[in-house]
Write a protein that holds these residues in place. Structure first.
Motif, PDB file in Angstrom:
ATOM      1  N   ALA A   1      56.109  22.119  67.767  1.00  0.00           N
ATOM      2  CA  ALA A   1      55.180  22.511  68.829  1.00  0.00           C
ATOM      3  C   ALA A   1      55.939  22.875  70.106  1.00  0.00           C
ATOM      4  N   ALA A   2      56.936  22.059  70.452  1.00  0.00           N
ATOM      5  CA  ALA A   2      57.737  22.335  71.645  1.00  0.00           C
ATOM      6  C   ALA A   2      58.505  23.647  71.500  1.00  0.00           C
ATOM      7  N   HIS A   3      58.973  23.929  70.287  1.00  0.00           N
ATOM      8  CA  HIS A   3      59.722  25.166  70.056  1.00  0.00           C
ATOM      9  C   HIS A   3      58.823  26.385  70.217  1.00  0.00           C
ATOM     10  N   LEU A   4      57.629  26.321  69.661  1.00  0.00           N
ATOM     11  CA  LEU A   4      56.704  27.443  69.775  1.00  0.00           C
ATOM     12  C   LEU A   4      56.360  27.708  71.241  1.00  0.00           C
ATOM     13  N   ILE A   5      56.128  26.646  71.996  1.00  0.00           N
ATOM     14  CA  ILE A   5      55.788  26.800  73.415  1.00  0.00           C
ATOM     15  C   ILE A   5      56.970  27.384  74.198  1.00  0.00           C
ATOM     16  N   SER A   6      58.167  26.839  73.970  1.00  0.00           N
ATOM     17  CA  SER A   6      59.336  27.302  74.725  1.00  0.00           C
ATOM     18  C   SER A   6      59.697  28.742  74.365  1.00  0.00           C
TER      19      SER A   6
ATOM     20  N   GLY B   1      57.538  31.047  73.421  1.00  0.00           N
ATOM     21  CA  GLY B   1      56.550  31.861  74.119  1.00  0.00           C
ATOM     22  C   GLY B   1      56.864  31.983  75.601  1.00  0.00           C
ATOM     23  N   LEU B   2      57.306  30.883  76.218  1.00  0.00           N
ATOM     24  CA  LEU B   2      57.665  30.910  77.628  1.00  0.00           C
ATOM     25  C   LEU B   2      58.860  31.814  77.884  1.00  0.00           C
TER      26      LEU B   2
ATOM     27  N   THR C   1      65.135  28.040  79.986  1.00  0.00           N
ATOM     28  CA  THR C   1      64.203  28.211  78.866  1.00  0.00           C
ATOM     29  C   THR C   1      64.958  28.361  77.554  1.00  0.00           C
TER      30      THR C   1
ATOM     31  N   SER D   1      64.751  22.556  70.838  1.00  0.00           N
ATOM     32  CA  SER D   1      63.539  22.328  70.049  1.00  0.00           C
ATOM     33  C   SER D   1      63.530  23.062  68.709  1.00  0.00           C
TER      34      SER D   1
ATOM     35  N   LEU E   1      58.437  33.546  66.281  1.00  0.00           N
ATOM     36  CA  LEU E   1      57.471  32.504  66.628  1.00  0.00           C
ATOM     37  C   LEU E   1      56.429  32.347  65.524  1.00  0.00           C
TER      38      LEU E   1
ATOM     39  N   LEU F   1      55.824  29.103  63.016  1.00  0.00           N
ATOM     40  CA  LEU F   1      54.519  28.453  62.962  1.00  0.00           C
ATOM     41  C   LEU F   1      54.029  28.321  61.523  1.00  0.00           C
TER      42      LEU F   1
END
Length: 409
Positions: free
Chosen positions: A92-97, A99-100, A117, A124, A185, A189
């Motif tokens: 989850a942290a990897h997907l968010i980072s 995307g950021l 970032t 992650s 990403l 997922l």
């Protein structure tokens, strides 16, 4: 235990016939594609948006360095707590980072924010390859088909690092600069979710045996030897890659570099497939030494051939590549023989990330040598790295051949 072990390609089919192995191995293959896409995708994203190559290189380096430094620590936690407990929040942290990172790049964020970032992306990044190998090791412990299962994972690694760069480059240059990372990403997922859903094959938390102190995998001598060899191999890879790119440019044929390196990787994949299907009588520690030595000799052939023509250099690359996958495969086969069960995932992770650390050193070193003395110097430096790998494997034969070491409490 299997009474009559299958041989040849049938050994792969038999290993995949064990309940759940095909599912987690296939999902792990999909989930680890981003590992071959994120670094290059970051470079393509920034340069495609008009940022400098220097900044792009620093971003890719921050991802690789963070992954190499912290992934083994996270995998140590996986050994203690279990895969889903750690991997789910990490994914989850990897997907968010990730995307950021895309958002920050698209909005032309300052370099410090991009690099920060990138560190989050690397920290992650889940090590699904190590977790898949840990599942094979837990499911087939003591079975003659464990080597075939680990061979499958090594072949997946080879395929991933052939497909991943081509996929991310095509998407980033043909569709949009961010398309490569966004696809990575999505793959993380889908592949990660499917992998984590295979709860039936997940090994439970690994506890140290009674009277034994839990030590880091790197503290065990056999693991340390393999890590040392893999690091030298990573440096070798980095030197050869930049050396071949420079060599092709020196011959005014820069477009051939990609083809030459693809043939190098293809030769490795083909030989690795055949190697993993054979039931070897020679012990793996000795085969590891032979493989590392063969890689050094292969680099010598490439360096000698490069002074003649691109054609001979390409032929030498194909020959040299034949030793790559078998050596890496044998290193992974040695892990359950030299690391205690409570440190297996951590040990596999060290092997995966230390190669990237070696590449991160070999590539800029090769670039500096090329700037000062031409492509040939980087290729000759790879011979030195190959010799270091062979020497480490030779000196470490006793540690690689000893029983699993346990540290007394």
């Amino acid at each position: 235990m299997t009474d009559v072990p299958a041989t040849g390609l049938a050994s792969y089919r038999h290993a995949l016939s064990f309940p759940g192995t095909a599912a987690f191995s296939g999902a792990g293959a999909l989930a680890r594609l981003p590992q071959a896409m994120v670094g290059l995708g970051s470079v393509l994203l920034l340069t495609g948006l008009g940022r400098s190559y220097t900044l792009a290189g620093l971003l890719a380096g921050s991802v690789s360095l963070a992954q190499a430094v912290l992934s083994p620590q996270i995998s140590r936690l996986i050994d203690r707590r279990g895969q889903r407990v750690v991997l789910a929040p990490q994914l989850a942290a990897h997907l968010i980072s990730l995307g950021l990172l895309v958002i920050a790049a698209e909005r032309h964020a300052p370099p410090w924010l991009l690099l920060a970032t990138g560190v989050l992306v690397g920290v992650s990044l889940p090590q699904f390859g190590a977790c898949a190998r840990a599942r094979w090791t837990a499911l087939l412990a003591g079975d003659s088909y464990l080597a075939a299962g680990l061979s499958i994972e090594s072949l997946i690694d080879e395929a991933v690092f052939i497909i991943g760069p081509v996929l991310v480059t095509t998407l980033a240059t043909v569709v949009a600069p961010a398309a490569g990372l966004l696809t990575a990403l999505g793959l993380a997922l889908v592949g990660g979710w499917i992998f984590l859903a295979q709860s039936g094959t997940e090994p439970g938390p690994q506890r140290a045996a009674a009277g034994v102190r839990r030590a880091r995998a790197i503290r065990h001598r056999g693991v340390l030897v393999i890590v040392g060899v893999f690091f030298a191999i990573g440096v070798l890879f980095g030197l050869v890659e930049v050396g071949i790119v420079a060599l092709a440019r020196e011959h005014a044929r820069p477009g051939l570099a990609g083809t030459m390196l693809a043939l190098w990787a293809s030769g490795s994949l083909i030989c690795g497939t055949a190697y993993g299907a054979v039931r070897w009588a020679r012990p793996p520690a000795r085969r590891f030494q032979i493989g590392a030595t063969a890689m050094g000799v292969g680099c010598l052939l490439v360096a000698l051939a490069a002074s003649h023509s691109l054609l001979w250099a390409t032929v030498a690359l194909v020959v040299a590549g034949l030793a790559n996958a078998p050596t890496l495969l044998t290193g992974n086969v040695l892990v359950p023989l030299v690391a205690p069960a409570h440190a297996v995932t951590e040990a596999y992770t060290w092997l995966g990330v230390i190669v990237f650390a070696g590449v991160a050193i070999g590539s800029p070193l090769g670039g500096a040598l090329i700037d000062n003395a031409g492509a040939g110097t980087a290729l000759w430096a790879s011979v030195v790295a190959g010799a270091a790998a062979a020497l480490t494997a030779t000196v470490g034969q006793r540690a690689l051949s000893a029983p699993v070491p346990e540290v007394a409490a």
